[in-house]
Design a protein around this motif. Sequence first.
Motif, mmCIF file in Angstrom:
data_model
loop_
_atom_site.group_PDB
_atom_site.id
_atom_site.type_symbol
_atom_site.label_atom_id
_atom_site.label_comp_id
_atom_site.label_asym_id
_atom_site.label_seq_id
_atom_site.Cartn_x
_atom_site.Cartn_y
_atom_site.Cartn_z
ATOM 1 N N SER A 125 0.848 -1.179 0.000
ATOM 2 C CA SER A 125 0.000 0.000 0.000
ATOM 3 C C SER A 125 0.893 1.242 0.000
ATOM 4 O O SER A 125 1.920 1.294 -0.677
ATOM 5 N N SER A 126 0.526 2.229 0.766
ATOM 6 C CA SER A 126 1.270 3.479 0.870
ATOM 7 C C SER A 126 0.815 4.177 2.142
ATOM 8 O O SER A 126 -0.319 3.970 2.604
ATOM 9 N N THR A 127 1.684 4.994 2.696
ATOM 10 C CA THR A 127 1.247 5.795 3.835
ATOM 11 C C THR A 127 0.033 6.650 3.459
ATOM 12 O O THR A 127 -0.774 7.014 4.306
ATOM 13 N N TYR A 128 -0.115 6.925 2.153
ATOM 14 C CA TYR A 128 -1.261 7.708 1.704
ATOM 15 C C TYR A 128 -2.506 6.856 1.500
ATOM 16 O O TYR A 128 -3.533 7.360 1.049
ATOM 17 N N GLY A 129 -2.434 5.578 1.864
ATOM 18 C CA GLY A 129 -3.646 4.781 1.954
ATOM 19 C C GLY A 129 -4.477 5.147 3.162
ATOM 20 O O GLY A 129 -5.653 4.794 3.247
ATOM 21 N N HIS A 130 -3.849 5.854 4.121
ATOM 22 C CA HIS A 130 -4.592 6.276 5.308
ATOM 23 C C HIS A 130 -4.240 7.711 5.705
ATOM 24 O O HIS A 130 -4.465 8.124 6.838
ATOM 25 N N ARG A 131 -3.669 8.469 4.769
ATOM 26 C CA ARG A 131 -3.424 9.899 4.943
ATOM 27 C C ARG A 131 -3.977 10.628 3.720
ATOM 28 O O ARG A 131 -3.908 10.100 2.611
ATOM 29 N N PRO A 132 -4.518 11.819 3.894
ATOM 30 C CA PRO A 132 -5.001 12.555 2.722
ATOM 31 C C PRO A 132 -3.841 12.993 1.837
ATOM 32 O O PRO A 132 -2.735 13.251 2.317
ATOM 33 N N LEU A 133 -4.092 13.058 0.539
ATOM 34 C CA LEU A 133 -3.067 13.452 -0.424
ATOM 35 C C LEU A 133 -3.695 14.386 -1.455
ATOM 36 O O LEU A 133 -4.186 13.946 -2.503
ATOM 37 N N PRO A 134 -3.705 15.690 -1.183
ATOM 38 C CA PRO A 134 -4.284 16.642 -2.136
ATOM 39 C C PRO A 134 -3.616 16.534 -3.497
ATOM 40 O O PRO A 134 -2.405 16.297 -3.599
ATOM 41 N N ASN A 135 -4.406 16.668 -4.541
ATOM 42 C CA ASN A 135 -3.955 16.614 -5.937
ATOM 43 C C ASN A 135 -3.601 15.212 -6.406
ATOM 44 O O ASN A 135 -3.188 15.031 -7.549
ATOM 45 N N ALA A 136 -3.759 14.225 -5.539
ATOM 46 C CA ALA A 136 -3.571 12.829 -5.954
ATOM 47 C C ALA A 136 -4.547 11.952 -5.171
ATOM 48 O O ALA A 136 -4.209 10.839 -4.768
ATOM 49 N N ALA A 137 -5.746 12.461 -4.975
ATOM 50 C CA ALA A 137 -6.726 11.777 -4.126
ATOM 51 C C ALA A 137 -7.096 10.403 -4.658
ATOM 52 O O ALA A 137 -7.335 9.475 -3.871
ATOM 53 N N TYR A 151 -5.209 8.318 -6.381
ATOM 54 C CA TYR A 151 -4.137 7.389 -6.033
ATOM 55 C C TYR A 151 -4.279 6.954 -4.578
ATOM 56 O O TYR A 151 -4.213 5.761 -4.262
ATOM 57 N N ALA A 152 -4.473 7.928 -3.688
ATOM 58 C CA ALA A 152 -4.646 7.595 -2.271
ATOM 59 C C ALA A 152 -5.845 6.672 -2.070
ATOM 60 O O ALA A 152 -5.800 5.743 -1.250
ATOM 61 N N ALA A 153 -6.904 6.907 -2.822
ATOM 62 C CA ALA A 153 -8.102 6.072 -2.697
ATOM 63 C C ALA A 153 -7.829 4.637 -3.116
ATOM 64 O O ALA A 153 -8.349 3.692 -2.510
ATOM 65 N N THR A 154 -6.984 4.433 -4.137
ATOM 66 C CA THR A 154 -6.669 3.058 -4.538
ATOM 67 C C THR A 154 -5.911 2.341 -3.434
ATOM 68 O O THR A 154 -6.132 1.150 -3.187
ATOM 69 N N LYS A 155 -5.017 3.051 -2.755
ATOM 70 C CA LYS A 155 -4.246 2.424 -1.688
ATOM 71 C C LYS A 155 -5.107 2.193 -0.452
ATOM 72 O O LYS A 155 -4.935 1.195 0.267
ATOM 73 N N SER A 156 -6.041 3.082 -0.197
ATOM 74 C CA SER A 156 -6.998 2.854 0.883
ATOM 75 C C SER A 156 -7.830 1.607 0.602
ATOM 76 O O SER A 156 -8.081 0.786 1.498
ATOM 77 N N ALA A 157 -8.235 1.446 -0.659
ATOM 78 C CA ALA A 157 -8.990 0.245 -1.042
ATOM 79 C C ALA A 157 -8.155 -1.011 -0.826
ATOM 80 O O ALA A 157 -8.654 -2.029 -0.335
ATOM 81 N N LEU A 158 -6.862 -0.943 -1.173
ATOM 82 C CA LEU A 158 -5.993 -2.115 -1.015
ATOM 83 C C LEU A 158 -5.842 -2.485 0.464
ATOM 84 O O LEU A 158 -5.788 -3.672 0.811
ATOM 85 N N GLU A 159 -5.792 -1.489 1.326
ATOM 86 C CA GLU A 159 -5.697 -1.779 2.758
ATOM 87 C C GLU A 159 -6.977 -2.438 3.273
ATOM 88 O O GLU A 159 -6.926 -3.356 4.104
ATOM 89 N N GLN A 160 -8.121 -1.996 2.786
ATOM 90 C CA GLN A 160 -9.373 -2.622 3.210
ATOM 91 C C GLN A 160 -9.506 -4.031 2.642
ATOM 92 O O GLN A 160 -10.026 -4.929 3.321
ATOM 93 N N LEU A 161 -9.018 -4.235 1.422
ATOM 94 C CA LEU A 161 -8.983 -5.591 0.881
ATOM 95 C C LEU A 161 -8.107 -6.484 1.755
ATOM 96 O O LEU A 161 -8.451 -7.640 2.022
#
Length: 255
Positions: free
Chosen positions: A142-154, A156-166
């Motif tokens: 994943s990425s630290t941005y799977g659980h941190r906001p990332l302006p201008n790349a939201a 991408y962050a959402a895909t990593k958040s999804a991977l963490e929930q998977l």
Amino acid sequence: MSHRDAEAVFADRVVVVTGAGSGIGRAAALAFARAGAHVLGVGRRQEALDATARQYPGIAVFAGDLRADDVPDAVVRSAVERWGKVDVLVNNAGATALMPLAEATASRIDDLFRLNVTAPSLLARAALPHLRRTRGSIVNVSSTYGHRPLPNAAHYAATKSALEQLTRSWALELAPDRIRVNAVAPGPTESDALASAGLPSEVVEQIKNDEARSIPLGRRGEPGEVASWLLRLADPASGWLTGQVLTLDGGLELL
């Protein structure tokens, strides 16, 4: 885990590592191979994969675009035909996309989710019968941005958040099969990701410098530092650990 211990643990185990042509994926492929595993390194660029394979024996490669419908099944089939089983799946391949909301398009969003979320899902599905037999392990990157906001790349962050929930959901779903599922969430790490996103070299350097200044430990991570934890999570000695997301970001998450 010493080198000798790791070699005993992973000897004759079969590990599939995606995104093995560079960065964390290359470091992971080499680390598992050095620990005695048979490694199938997967990526889109044949030359980059060949460069990985030349660095250590025991690494075979499969060049293909994981976004294509038939490639995830073909990857697993290649590993099984070569070595007869799959013990570990490392879902590392992914893409970064700088995409402010005002510039978002359906095709770019779909493409990002297809590589970062759909492809790992289809690979895990394809590997599942074999992981059941070996009581194997899935490790997602994943990425630290799977659980941190990332302006201008939201997105991408959402895909990593999804991977963490998977990761968490699969851990519960597959626990009766004794398949463990965990993830690492690296912070900014040295790789080709920013350049691959199409950014000019001077912009890439500025981003890297800004990131290093923002990290409490004062630097970006190295691929090998992440790879060592991929081995630990896949190690059968970690047999009571599942459903966890380990953040490796030099303290960035604490801010």
